[in-house]
Scaffold this motif. Structure first.
Motif: not given
Length: 383
Positions: A276, A283, A309, A340, A342
């Motif tokens: 991430l 999340t 995501l 991943y 946003p």
């Protein structure tokens, strides 16, 4: 340093009257920093101690004692002022009364002037409407595109908003550019990737901001500091100027996904061991990799969107607004191969503010580089 150069990198404009007023009364203050990765602390050996934001927090606590100062890190890497406007309430204003808000997006905002105005003006208007006693200061950090003799595009656009709303601004980039002309320092020595400052670069930024704060909070009380605020039903209000862009993000919000309905083929998940980046928050999200899985939600405003995501296995989805035809959106890019993160998917802007019904549907399609067709919806967006 001459006054001419000081005027070039520093604009006091309306100053920090509310912050000064609270300090004069020896009351605790809350300072928030919203921006991209440079605000979050990228490039520093320890974002919690050696970033310009952390060093500014340390300076304030040393000057006013630790129990008088609380600071909020609302920096999120890779994000623009558009996302900043949408997450302002969740990541900043939800903490209660904010006395000073630093805003830093001059590196991440792109070449779309109107969108940059919408984002920066949206942050200002939203803050002044919901938290009228918050002082705001724009920060312009350095990157190759901002290290020019004339005012760079993004900084010039942000300065339009700053000048219009009488917001002070501190131009780190202009100050760095002047230093580079002296041959005393090289840009690579301050930021090896020419964007994210190392510890030396962060310390330099913090020193610039200290200079500004020493002037702005030097003890001289603002002439208007004793004026009684206007209140309606006990709440302080401000009279906002007409907007520069009527489609700005004054009413932007980042909402939880829970209000969706008509769920078909989705399930709740959280990232656990998956890589991430650019996100330090919850999340929990709605997940599907099922073709034709769908959900719907209703928002009120001019524009809607979703926060996804996106990562190595992300696929393509489509959306429809009210009875309009479905439109496909493909957001997979090179960064998705790494982790991943946003990503905003924003739908069309409308001139009027009204309730709109949004339907999201999985297409079963994907970019050829993706390892799957997943769709992960983290938040809902509205303006």
């Amino acid at each position: 340093m001459t006054n001419t150069w000081a005027n070039h990198w520093l604009n006091h404009r309306g100053g920090l009257p509310h912050m000064q007023e609270k300090l004069n009364r020896h009351e605790p203050i809350t300072v928030a920093f919203i921006g991209g990765s440079i605000t979050e602390g990228a490039g520093a050996s320890d974002l919690a101690t050696t970033s310009w934001r952390a060093l500014t927090e340390r300076y304030l606590k040393q000057r006013y004692t630790p129990d008088m100062v609380m600071c909020i890190n609302a920096g999120v890497g890779g994000t623009t002022s558009t996302f900043g406007a949408h997450r302002l309430q969740a990541h900043v204003l939800s903490h209660g009364e904010i006395d000073l808000l630093f805003v830093e997006f001059s590196v991440n905002d792109g070449e779309d002037r109107d969108e940059s105005i919408r984002g920066m003006e949206g942050i200002v208007r939203q803050c002044r409407r919901l938290s009228p006693r918050t002082d705001i200061c724009f920060i312009y950090s350095a990157a190759d595109k901002n290290l020019t003799e004339s005012t760079p595009f993004n900084i010039a656009v942000h300065e339009e908003v700053a000048a219009y709303y009488e917001i002070p601004s501190v131009n780190f980039a202009a100050r760095v550019y002047a230093l580079l002309q002296t041959d005393e320092v090289r840009w690579d020595d301050l930021a090896s990737d020419r964007v994210h400052p190392n510890d030396a670069g962060h310390a330099l930024y913090a020193s610039f901001l200290r200079e500004y704060l020493n002037e702005a909070l030097g003890g001289k009380k603002d002439a208007d500091g004793d004026k009684d605020p206007v209140r309606i039903n006990g709440q302080e209000v401000v009279s906002l100027l007409p907007s520069l862009n009527p489609n700005n993000y004054e009413y932007a919000a980042m909402l939880e996904v829970d209000p969706v309905d008509g769920l078909v083929g989705f399930e709740w998940r959280e990232l656990s061991s998956e890589p991430l980046m650019n996100w330090r928050y919850d999340t929990r999200h709605l997940y599907t990799d099922t073709h034709d899985a769908s959900l719907s939600f209703t928002v009120h405003g001019q524009r809607a969107g979703i926060l996804l995501l996106c990562g190595p296995d992300s696929g393509t989805f489509e959306y429809a607004i009210d009875s309009e035809p479905f439109q496909a959106i493909q957001l997979f890019d090179d960064w998705c191969l790494k982790a991943y993160r946003p990503i905003m998917a924003m739908f069309p802007m409308y001139a009027d503010r009204q309730s709109r019904r949004i339907t999201i549907r999985h297409t079963g399609k994907k970019d050829e580089r993706s390892t799957g067709t997943s769709l992960r919806i983290l938040k809902l967006l509205s303006n």
